[in-house]
Design an enzyme around this catalytic site. Structure first.
Site, PDB file in Angstrom:
ATOM      1  N   VAL A  56     121.804  45.863 103.235  1.00 26.88           N
ATOM      2  CA  VAL A  56     123.327  44.840 103.739  1.00 26.88           C
ATOM      3  C   VAL A  56     123.512  44.448 105.403  1.00 26.88           C
ATOM      4  O   VAL A  56     124.496  46.035 105.170  1.00 26.88           O
ATOM      5  CB  VAL A  56     124.269  44.956 102.120  1.00 26.88           C
ATOM      6  CG1 VAL A  56     125.453  44.633 103.025  1.00 26.88           C
ATOM      7  CG2 VAL A  56     124.098  45.249 101.285  1.00 26.88           C
ATOM      8  N   CYS A  57     123.755  43.507 105.370  1.00 29.60           N
ATOM      9  CA  CYS A  57     124.100  43.709 106.851  1.00 29.60           C
ATOM     10  C   CYS A  57     125.661  44.294 107.038  1.00 29.60           C
ATOM     11  O   CYS A  57     126.135  43.565 106.609  1.00 29.60           O
ATOM     12  CB  CYS A  57     124.133  42.445 107.418  1.00 29.60           C
ATOM     13  SG  CYS A  57     124.819  42.249 109.020  1.00 29.60           S
ATOM     14  N   ILE A  58     125.827  45.245 107.802  1.00 30.45           N
ATOM     15  CA  ILE A  58     126.998  45.515 108.740  1.00 30.45           C
ATOM     16  C   ILE A  58     128.112  44.796 108.692  1.00 30.45           C
ATOM     17  O   ILE A  58     128.823  44.668 108.538  1.00 30.45           O
ATOM     18  CB  ILE A  58     126.660  47.056 109.141  1.00 30.45           C
ATOM     19  CG1 ILE A  58     128.084  47.907 109.133  1.00 30.45           C
ATOM     20  CG2 ILE A  58     126.298  46.542 111.056  1.00 30.45           C
ATOM     21  CD1 ILE A  58     128.781  49.316 109.983  1.00 30.45           C
TER      22      ILE A  58
ATOM     23  N   PHE B 163     120.312  41.660 102.843  1.00 28.98           N
ATOM     24  CA  PHE B 163     120.572  40.874 102.827  1.00 28.98           C
ATOM     25  C   PHE B 163     122.313  40.067 104.285  1.00 28.98           C
ATOM     26  O   PHE B 163     123.047  41.301 104.718  1.00 28.98           O
ATOM     27  CB  PHE B 163     122.085  41.382 101.527  1.00 28.98           C
ATOM     28  CG  PHE B 163     121.126  41.687 100.022  1.00 28.98           C
ATOM     29  CD1 PHE B 163     121.183  40.995  99.449  1.00 28.98           C
ATOM     30  CD2 PHE B 163     120.210  42.441 100.278  1.00 28.98           C
ATOM     31  CE1 PHE B 163     120.567  40.692  98.065  1.00 28.98           C
ATOM     32  CE2 PHE B 163     120.019  42.979  99.547  1.00 28.98           C
ATOM     33  CZ  PHE B 163     119.570  41.817  97.896  1.00 28.98           C
TER      34      PHE B 163
ATOM     35  N   ALA C  46     129.322  42.557 106.077  1.00 28.14           N
ATOM     36  CA  ALA C  46     129.350  43.252 105.088  1.00 28.14           C
ATOM     37  C   ALA C  46     130.749  43.110 105.405  1.00 28.14           C
ATOM     38  O   ALA C  46     132.106  43.119 104.390  1.00 28.14           O
ATOM     39  CB  ALA C  46     128.662  44.631 104.725  1.00 28.14           C
TER      40      ALA C  46
END
Lengths: 132, 135
Positions: free
Chosen positions: A77-79, A39, A82
């Site tokens: 989820v991409c840090i 994501f 995010a």
């Protein structure tokens, strides 16, 4: 066949995450292996446990979490994306001093780096992108 | 990771109205560490990402355009620009910033990274890829 999925848009605003979910579910039901669902961009908003959609509508986040649990999916989820959008796990919430209970990553999702997206492209036979 | 794959990043949006351009570039920079065969494509409003003389001071947004010029140092040396997209927006090649790289196989000679292709050629470039990421 081994696929990876990239979701680049947020839930409800854009059809991309619905389409990605339906595609992923259908692929899994046909026995296709899903290496990872990544994501990115506003797509990270699929992974907050704090969404409360109206009861007569679909719950996109819950759909992902349930699909993830059923098929042991790697929902990442991409840090960087995010953090910009206020999606945190316990570790990140603590590291940035956001206080007790600030973590809002949804069940079955994990936060990790963009390297996981590149790896998803390398390891799968096809990377299928859902976005605008 | 045995054989390097061909990764193409397709940039279709103007640089500052949405975050797509910046977050695409962030993937390119991280991805460069993976020793894959990377190229970028600029089409539609994406050609504005390479426009010369970008100044975002009035916007209060970070100007990330200098990063394109550093891509050569990351081994990213092929930036395809679609000619029709330029023409449709009244742009010429001279309206874009120069992007170059040092060719280590040619005595570190400075060479242009921008490759101007027409729509049909770009379609062939896309068909030749293993992984296409569209932003």
């Amino acid at each position: 066949m081994k696929l990876s999925i990239l979701v680049n848009e947020g839930p409800y605003t854009h059809q991309a995450s619905d389409t990605a979910y339906q595609f992923t579910k259908a692929a899994l039901e046909k026995g296709v292996e899903i290496f990872r669902v990544f994501f990115y961009n506003d797509g990270v908003n699929n992974g907050t446990r704090l969404t409360v959609p109206p009861q007569d509508d679909r719950n996109i986040q819950k759909n992902w979490s349930e699909l993830g649990e059923k098929y042991k999916l790697d929902l990442v989820v991409c840090i960087a994306a995010a953090q910009r959008r206020g999606i945190l796990d316990e570790g990140e919430a603590k590291r940035h001093g956001k206080g007790e209970g600030a973590a809002n990553i949804a069940p079955g999702f994990r936060i990790s780096g963009l390297g996981q997206l590149i790896e998803a492209g390398i390891e799968a036979e096809r990377l299928v992108v859902f976005g605008d | 990771m045995s054989v390097a794959k061909k990764f193409l990043y397709v940039n279709r949006k103007a640089p500052y109205g949405t975050i797509y351009a910046l977050e695409s570039l962030e993937v390119v920079l991280i991805g460069a560490a993976f020793d894959q065969n990377v190229s970028l494509a600029f089409l539609d409003d994406g050609v504005f990402q390479l426009a010369k003389g970008q100044d975002t001071k009035g916007l209060g947004v970070k100007n990330f355009s200098p990063t394109f010029r550093a891509l050569g140092d990351y081994g990213v040396t092929k930036l395809y620009v679609e000619k029709e997209s330029l023409a449709e927006r009244g742009l010429t090649e001279d309206d874009l910033m120069p992007v170059t790289y040092e060719d280590e196989n040619d005595g570190f000679a400075e060479k242009p990274s921008l490759i101007f292709v027409d729509r049909a050629e770009l379609a062939r470039v896309m068909r030749d890829q293993d992984v296409v990421l569209s932003f």
